[in-house]
Design a protein around this motif. Structure first.
Motif, PDB file in Angstrom:
ATOM      1  N   PHE A 269       0.868  -1.212   0.024  1.00 34.81           N
ATOM      2  CA  PHE A 269      -0.070  -0.060   0.007  1.00 34.81           C
ATOM      3  C   PHE A 269       0.749   1.310  -0.015  1.00 34.81           C
ATOM      4  CE2 PHE A 269      -4.361  -1.568   0.846  1.00 34.81           C
ATOM      5  CZ  PHE A 269      -4.169  -2.800   1.069  1.00 34.81           C
TER       6      PHE A 269
ATOM      7  N   ARG B   9      -2.145  -4.888  -9.393  1.00 30.47           N
ATOM      8  CA  ARG B   9      -2.494  -3.532  -8.918  1.00 30.47           C
ATOM      9  C   ARG B   9      -1.917  -3.416  -7.350  1.00 30.47           C
ATOM     10  NH1 ARG B   9      -6.682  -2.367  -5.452  1.00 30.47           N
ATOM     11  NH2 ARG B   9      -8.438  -3.579  -5.333  1.00 30.47           N
TER      12      ARG B   9
ATOM     13  N   GLY C 241      -2.128  -1.903  -3.308  1.00 32.64           N
ATOM     14  CA  GLY C 241      -3.428  -1.656  -2.372  1.00 32.64           C
ATOM     15  C   GLY C 241      -3.888  -0.525  -2.548  1.00 32.64           C
ATOM     16  N   GLU C 242      -5.440  -0.132  -2.614  1.00 30.20           N
ATOM     17  CA  GLU C 242      -5.938   1.147  -2.768  1.00 30.20           C
ATOM     18  C   GLU C 242      -6.522   1.521  -0.980  1.00 30.20           C
ATOM     19  OE1 GLU C 242      -8.609   0.906  -5.895  1.00 30.20           O
ATOM     20  OE2 GLU C 242      -6.838   0.790  -7.475  1.00 30.20           O
TER      21      GLU C 242
ATOM     22  N   ASP D   8      -9.130   2.047   0.397  1.00 29.07           N
ATOM     23  CA  ASP D   8     -10.310   1.436   1.042  1.00 29.07           C
ATOM     24  C   ASP D   8      -9.942  -0.109   1.096  1.00 29.07           C
ATOM     25  OD1 ASP D   8     -10.688   1.098  -1.706  1.00 29.07           O
ATOM     26  OD2 ASP D   8     -12.828   1.850  -1.675  1.00 29.07           O
ATOM     27  N   ASP D   9      -9.030  -0.678   0.599  1.00 28.45           N
ATOM     28  CA  ASP D   9      -8.713  -2.109   0.346  1.00 28.45           C
ATOM     29  C   ASP D   9      -8.691  -2.966   1.723  1.00 28.45           C
ATOM     30  OD1 ASP D   9      -9.264  -2.592  -2.352  1.00 28.45           O
ATOM     31  OD2 ASP D   9      -7.065  -2.033  -2.722  1.00 28.45           O
ATOM     32  N   LEU D  10      -8.554  -2.040   2.797  1.00 27.31           N
ATOM     33  CA  LEU D  10      -8.323  -2.921   4.288  1.00 27.31           C
ATOM     34  C   LEU D  10      -9.719  -2.712   4.988  1.00 27.31           C
ATOM     35  CD1 LEU D  10      -4.488  -2.120   4.960  1.00 27.31           C
ATOM     36  CD2 LEU D  10      -5.656  -4.177   4.193  1.00 27.31           C
ATOM     37  N   ASP D  11     -10.474  -1.786   4.521  1.00 26.02           N
ATOM     38  CA  ASP D  11     -11.841  -1.318   5.147  1.00 26.02           C
ATOM     39  C   ASP D  11     -12.498  -2.925   5.721  1.00 26.02           C
ATOM     40  OD1 ASP D  11     -10.877   0.882   4.604  1.00 26.02           O
ATOM     41  OD2 ASP D  11     -12.731   1.632   3.554  1.00 26.02           O
TER      42      ASP D  11
ATOM     43  N   VAL E  75      -4.434  -9.442   2.925  1.00 18.92           N
ATOM     44  CA  VAL E  75      -5.111  -8.419   2.167  1.00 18.92           C
ATOM     45  C   VAL E  75      -4.068  -8.105   1.178  1.00 18.92           C
ATOM     46  CG1 VAL E  75      -6.701  -6.686   1.706  1.00 18.92           C
ATOM     47  CG2 VAL E  75      -6.737  -7.840   3.931  1.00 18.92           C
TER      48      VAL E  75
ATOM     49  N   GLY F  14      -3.865  -9.052  -2.621  1.00 11.21           N
ATOM     50  CA  GLY F  14      -4.019  -9.070  -4.179  1.00 11.21           C
ATOM     51  C   GLY F  14      -3.543 -10.583  -4.701  1.00 11.21           C
TER      52      GLY F  14
END
Ligand SMILES: NC(=O)c1ccc[n+]([C@@H]2O[C@H](COP(=O)([O-])OP(=O)(O)OC[C@H]3O[C@@H](n4cnc5c(N)ncnc54)[C@H](OP(=O)(O)O)[C@@H]3O)[C@@H](O)[C@H]2O)c1
Length: 266
Positions: A204, A230, A232-233, A235-238, A259, A261
């Motif tokens: 991230f 890609r 991590g963005e 909100d990817d861990l929300d 988490v 990808g």
């Protein structure tokens, strides 16, 4: 836990995907002055928790608290025993309980296999492993009295597999230790109502990973090795956070949710 397609609440819109009812819960998030920790604090608060956001850079915490209702900034160096105790005792004195602890403060290693100094190794263990352990003990005692609580340790994919060609012995050891500490504490506390789980993020973009994200070589290397192609963005861990913080994970303990990808599944 519900998805934004199930309801149209402000919190579901804010997370873009998920919401959980954390109303009345008191959460402590360490390392909340930047990166993943700031996001964790924001998401917990948006979902109803009162969040004690802690780190050393208080002005950053204050800026977060000014922007997001439900966040209380507290200065804390998690490697300092007095600060750790003041963080937990102060939370209990002001709010009477602690329901969620997110052990997020951490940093990457600063030396390679044969060059990392003992001082660097010990400092990284103190921050990434010892501090989460002591905070889990301090919060865990209060949670056991309450009969409920959720401790979330932020580990890393580099605590599960080698970081090669990056070489960071202290980071690998501390994060790998955190993964098994999570299992150990989870089993020890399993009958008390306190759950202990982890999140192992992949790559991230934050201050900690600036170096890898800054060069084309670094970005290419990450993308080439992430099956989803890609990084991590925001909100990817929300989803992982809300799952583990809420009662939606009431039968889950000792797990570290990866988490990444697909990085560790190659
Ligand atoms: N970004 C990634 O790709 C990634 C991947 C896997 C795991 N992680 C883990 O995620 C966690 C957050 O990292 P990040 O990527 O968000 O990096 P970051 O933006 O550099 O955040 C690190 C946080 O830790 C705090 N911190 C550092 N030393 C501290 C100390 N002694 N006492 C209290 N707080 C301290 C920093 O706050 P102050 O400097 O204000 O104290 C900062 O808020 C770390 O545990 C990291 O290992 C990140």
């Amino acid at each position: 836990m519900t998805t934004s397609s199930d309801q149209n609440t402000p919190s579901a819109q804010a997370t873009g995907a998920l919401s959980a009812d954390l109303t009345g819960r008191v959460a402590i998030v360490t390392g909340a002055s930047s990166g993943l920790g700031a996001r964790f604090a924001e998401i917990l608060a948006e979902n109803g928790a009162l969040v004690i956001a802690s780190a050393r850079r208080v002005e950053r915490l204050q800026a977060l608290a000014d922007r997001v209702p439900g966040i209380e900034p507290v200065a804390c160096d998690v490697t300092n025993p007095d600060d750790r105790r003041a963080l937990v005792d102060g939370t209990l004195a002001r709010h009477g309980r602690v329901d969620i602890l997110v052990n997020n403060a951490g940093r990457g290693g600063t030396g390679t296999a044969l060059e990392e100094t003992l001082e660097s190794f010990e400092n990284d263990l103190a921050l990434n492993l010892t501090a989460p352990f002591v905070l889990a003990q301090l919060c865990g005692r209060a949670m056991v009295e309450q009969g409920a609580g959720s401790i979330i340790n932020v580990a890393s994919i580099l605590g599960l597999v080698s970081g090669s060609p990056l070489s960071q012995p202290s980071y690998a050891a501390s994060k790998g230790g955190l993964v098994n500490l999570t299992r150990e504490l989870a089993v020890s506390l399993a009958r008390t109502g306190v759950r202990v789980n982890g999140i192992a993020p992949g790559w991230f973009p934050t201050e900690a990973t600036e170096g890898v994200f800054a060069t084309e070589r670094g970005r290419d290397w990450m993308i080439r090795n992430i099956p989803m192609r890609r990084t991590g963005e925001e909100d990817d861990l929300d989803g992982a956070l809300l799952l583990l913080a809420s009662d939606a994970s009431r039968y889950i303990t000792g797990q570290t949710l990866v988490v990444d990808g697909g990085w560790t599944s190659r």
